[in-house]
Design an enzyme around this catalytic site. Structure first.
Site, PDB file in Angstrom:
ATOM      1  N   GLN A  20       0.837  -1.202   0.000  1.00 45.72           N
ATOM      2  CA  GLN A  20       0.000   0.000   0.000  1.00 45.72           C
ATOM      3  C   GLN A  20       0.874   1.255   0.000  1.00 45.72           C
ATOM      4  OE1 GLN A  20      -3.628   0.420   0.360  1.00 45.72           O
ATOM      5  NE2 GLN A  20      -3.496  -1.638  -0.490  1.00 45.72           N
ATOM      6  N   ILE A  96      -4.194   7.281   6.921  1.00 43.97           N
ATOM      7  CA  ILE A  96      -5.116   6.735   5.920  1.00 43.97           C
ATOM      8  C   ILE A  96      -5.747   5.420   6.400  1.00 43.97           C
ATOM      9  CG2 ILE A  96      -5.293   5.982   3.496  1.00 43.97           C
ATOM     10  CD1 ILE A  96      -4.283   8.906   3.883  1.00 43.97           C
ATOM     11  N   GLU A  98      -7.566   2.197   7.632  1.00 44.08           N
ATOM     12  CA  GLU A  98      -8.913   1.993   8.149  1.00 44.08           C
ATOM     13  C   GLU A  98      -8.961   0.747   9.004  1.00 44.08           C
ATOM     14  OE1 GLU A  98     -10.908   0.710   4.052  1.00 44.08           O
ATOM     15  OE2 GLU A  98     -12.263   0.308   5.720  1.00 44.08           O
ATOM     16  N   TYR A 164     -14.903  12.375  -3.684  1.00 47.24           N
ATOM     17  CA  TYR A 164     -14.516  12.413  -5.099  1.00 47.24           C
ATOM     18  C   TYR A 164     -15.725  12.856  -5.927  1.00 47.24           C
ATOM     19  CZ  TYR A 164     -11.109   9.008  -3.208  1.00 47.24           C
ATOM     20  OH  TYR A 164     -10.187   8.340  -2.440  1.00 47.24           O
ATOM     21  N   GLU A 214     -22.144  12.631   7.405  1.00 51.96           N
ATOM     22  CA  GLU A 214     -22.960  11.432   7.329  1.00 51.96           C
ATOM     23  C   GLU A 214     -23.578  11.170   8.686  1.00 51.96           C
ATOM     24  OE1 GLU A 214     -19.867   8.877   5.753  1.00 51.96           O
ATOM     25  OE2 GLU A 214     -19.478   7.998   7.701  1.00 51.96           O
ATOM     26  N   HIS A 252     -18.708   2.468   7.527  1.00 46.20           N
ATOM     27  CA  HIS A 252     -17.869   3.236   8.444  1.00 46.20           C
ATOM     28  C   HIS A 252     -18.272   2.942   9.890  1.00 46.20           C
ATOM     29  CE1 HIS A 252     -17.031   6.614   5.298  1.00 46.20           C
ATOM     30  NE2 HIS A 252     -16.168   5.616   5.199  1.00 46.20           N
TER      31      HIS A 252
END
Lengths: 298, 389
Positions: A20, A96, A98, A164, A214, A252
């Site tokens: 990654q 970054i 997760e 995005y 959200e 999430h």
């Protein structure tokens, strides 16, 4: 100007030599980001992607003067990596990764608070986020660089691909971005919406802000209050998760309505009452911005 | 993951928290007799093992004074459909009952630990008004709720637990027990990576402090370091959700008719919302993930099609790291193996979008192409409506 990153920012990458780390660091370098060092314990002294590798963040900071860290290490080691970055001298940490256990982030938060009490200022972005990009200057993260365009709209969001989508709509209508910040989808994260709105309010290059929230938690409600009390620049807001059922986690870790708190309705209400322009249709973000502003010459 | 009452209690008991005498976990009335014997003398408590709170008021918790009563209650409760204020109008079928020995209650308290976003860490919420739902309590007696943030590096110290005991007016005879038990509860919360641990009520018995109930939920992100929890079944997840998880796909089943495949959790939610705004209803939340490959796309498509409610499918991909041509190739190869009986709408955007569109076009498959999300949602809604007729 811009916020968090500009063309002079020097970046080190933790987890540099992993798959990654290698893939994304390469993309950042191609975008023009000054990645000056990598950190992988045990591989100090080697060279990777034409950059020096160090054993510790401490060594990387002292040898290269990089004060921004991008973290791309696996979740079980990420909390430790954030603390190492702060301890090693980085003032901006963009994580970054997760899937970090929430308890680990609770510990990280306390660690950072402790460090800040000694007078240092730390900006942690993420975790579980796409990163930060100041279009045309510096990209630290996993977002596709080509959809962005330099300009004066600040974007802050809890989600990756949703960002995005919004950025693409802005760019296609001729609105470039000052800086785009993904604060991440975890329940406990580094910078909040309010923290980033405060930076955009201070930033000369930013004229207006698009905020993408959200369901779950109360970060959007807090941001609405911040907007009302402290902001002069216009903010356009969208909240994802209106169609989500209560009590179920929507991908999430932070996107869950619990005990009736953190609902779509409560966030929309708070934003509307504070004077934020609420966009109901995800496809209408670019249009909403266009309606109230004249696009810059393309 | 959410744990059932008996699972949570077993974990707490092993750590030293007093719980009522365990009789047994039963699925048939034939098991009642032995359970009563194990639990000791009358009375007994029969408790439906479902995840929703508010069981008492809904008839999911009953007191039995005689063995016959216990048997009759069990017969009525096994297989009953429970609707509580936490099930959102939906009934949950009771499959298992917990039988416990009755205990003498001197006082009931409310005690919970939650992962609080505001304090960015564990926070104790407690009240002298036990047995009441915390939501009701928060509305009617907010002044009766005590909140105490806990540093996860330090845990609950004796002095903190003592302070709570004084605030809750715990008699001196029970202070030591209260401190002992609450410290174990907070330690369990931290050690097991809980997101919530609710004991309602936490009771004072003549000599001790005891957990009469237990509601526990844990952080899925930490499951890799929780062997004790790994053994437990995820009661909430449907068969499809478990299958999805094994394939590294984030999937939540919903009630609607439009199956979705999206990359990214936020965009997946946004896609569901857009479908709803266009007058349709999503059949699922599905995040195919940032590292999606052909195999995963095909797996996701299969999952969606296993849901018989699905009348149309909407694939919405914003290519970043994920490349549109790869997704398109995945869709085409999957459709060679599966016979698609419902309309498929595809919206591609971002990295390699033109190559992706070209692959779909050349495949000769009947795919409805869409330019933006709004266009895609409208087309999917229209297709689902036609299909339903």
């Amino acid at each position: 100007m811009s916020i968090i990153l500009d063309k002079d920012s020097k970046i080190l990458v933790q987890g540099f030599t992993g798959s990654q780390g290698t893939f994304h660091a390469k993309q950042c370098i191609e975008y023009g980001t000054q990645i000056v060092a990598g950190v992988t314990p045990g591989r100090g002294g080697q060279t990777h992607l034409d950059r020096p590798v160090f054993n510790t963040v401490h060594d990387a900071v002292r040898n290269t003067g990089a004060f921004v860290s991008m973290i791309l290490v696996p979740a079980p080691f990420a909390a430790d990596a954030i603390m190492e970055a702060v301890d090693g001298g980085c003032s901006t940490v963009i994580c970054i990764t997760e899937g970090i256990p929430i308890m680990d982030m609770a510990k990280v938060k306390r660690y950072i608070q402790q460090v800040e009490r000694s007078g240092r200022e730390i900006t942690l972005i993420g975790p579980n986020c796409p990163g930060v990009i100041t279009p045309g200057q510096c990209k630290v993260g996993i977002m596709p660089g080509f959809i962005h365009k330099a300009g004066s709209i600040g974007v802050v969001s809890r989600s990756g691909t949703l960002t995005y989508e919004a950025v693409d709509q802005l760019t296609k209508r001729g609105f470039g971005q000052s800086t785009v910040v993904g604060i991440g989808g975890d329940p406990i994260n580094g910078s909040s919406f309010s923290d980033i709105l405060a930076k955009f309010e201070e930033d000369d290059a930013t004229d207006a802000v698009v905020m993408i929230g959200e369901i779950g938690g109360s970060a959007e409600e807090d941001a609405a209050r911040f907007f009302k009390d402290k902001m002069t620049k216009p903010v356009f807001g969208f909240i994802a998760g209106k169609a989500a059922p209560e009590g179920r986690r929507m991908g999430h870790a932070g996107a869950i309505v619990e005990g009736g708190a953190g609902t779509h309705a409560s966030k929309i209400k708070a934003m509307r009452e504070a004077g934020i322009t609420v966009v109901e249709n995800l496809s209408g973000i670019g249009e909403a911005v266009a309606k109230s502003r004249k696009p810059l010459a393309a | 993951m959410k744990l059932l009452e008996h699972e949570g209690k077993e974990i707490l008991k092993a750590r030293g928290v007093p719980v009522p005498p365990f009789g047994g976990l039963i699925k048939t009335t034939a098991q009642v007799q032995a359970a009563l014997k194990r639990a000791g003398k009358a009375p007994w408590v029969v408790k439906a093992q479902v995840l929703a709170g508010g069981r008492g008021k809904a008839g999911g918790i009953k007191l039995a004074k005689t063995p016959k009563e216990a048997k009759d209650l069990s017969k009525a409760m096994i297989g009953m459909n429970l609707i509580t204020h936490q099930t959102h109008g939906q009934a949950i079928k009771v499959k298992e009952l917990l039988i416990e020995g009755g205990v003498k209650i001197e006082r009931e308290l409310y005690f919970s630990v939650v992962m609080d976003r505001k304090n960015a860490g564990p926070t104790i919420i407690t009240s002298a008004q036990g047995g009441m739902e915390i939501e009701t309590l928060a509305e009617e007696h907010p002044e009766a709720i005590i909140r105490m943030p806990v540093d996860p590096n330090v845990g609950l110290r004796d002095f903190m637990a003592r302070r709570l005991a004084f605030q809750l007016d715990i008699p001196a005879t029970h202070t030591a027990a209260f401190v002992r038990v609450t410290k174990i509860l907070v330690k369990a919360f931290i050690d097991l990576d809980c997101s919530m641990l609710e004991i309602n009520p936490l009771i004072l018995t003549p000599k001790d402090v005891m957990a009469l109930d237990c509601k526990m939920s844990t952080d899925d992100n930490a499951s890799y370091r929780q062997p004790e929890l790994a053994k437990l079944k995820d009661h909430e997840a449907s068969a499809l959700e478990i299958e999805a998880k094994a394939a590294d796909i984030s999937y939540v089943g919903l009630d609607g008719t439009i199956g979705c495949m999206v990359n990214g959790a936020g965009l997946a939610m946004g896609t569901m919302d857009t479908i709803a705004l266009a007058g349709g209803s999503p059949a699922n939340f599905l995040d195919v993930g940032g590292g999606a490959n052909e195999e995963r796309v095909s797996k996701a498509l299969n999952l969606i099609l296993k849901d018989k409610k699905v009348k149309a499918i909407l694939i919405n991909i914003f290519g970043g790291i994920v490349k549109c041509d790869m997704i398109a190739a995945g869709v085409v190869s999957a459709l060679k193996k599966i016979k698609l009986k419902v309309p498929l709408v595809v919206r591609l955007q971002g990295t390699n979008v033109d190559a992706g569109k070209e692959i779909l076009k050349k495949s000769g498959l009947s795919i409805i192409a869409a330019d933006d999300l709004w266009d895609a949602a409208q087309k999917a809604v229209a297709a689902a409506k036609t299909e339903a007729k």
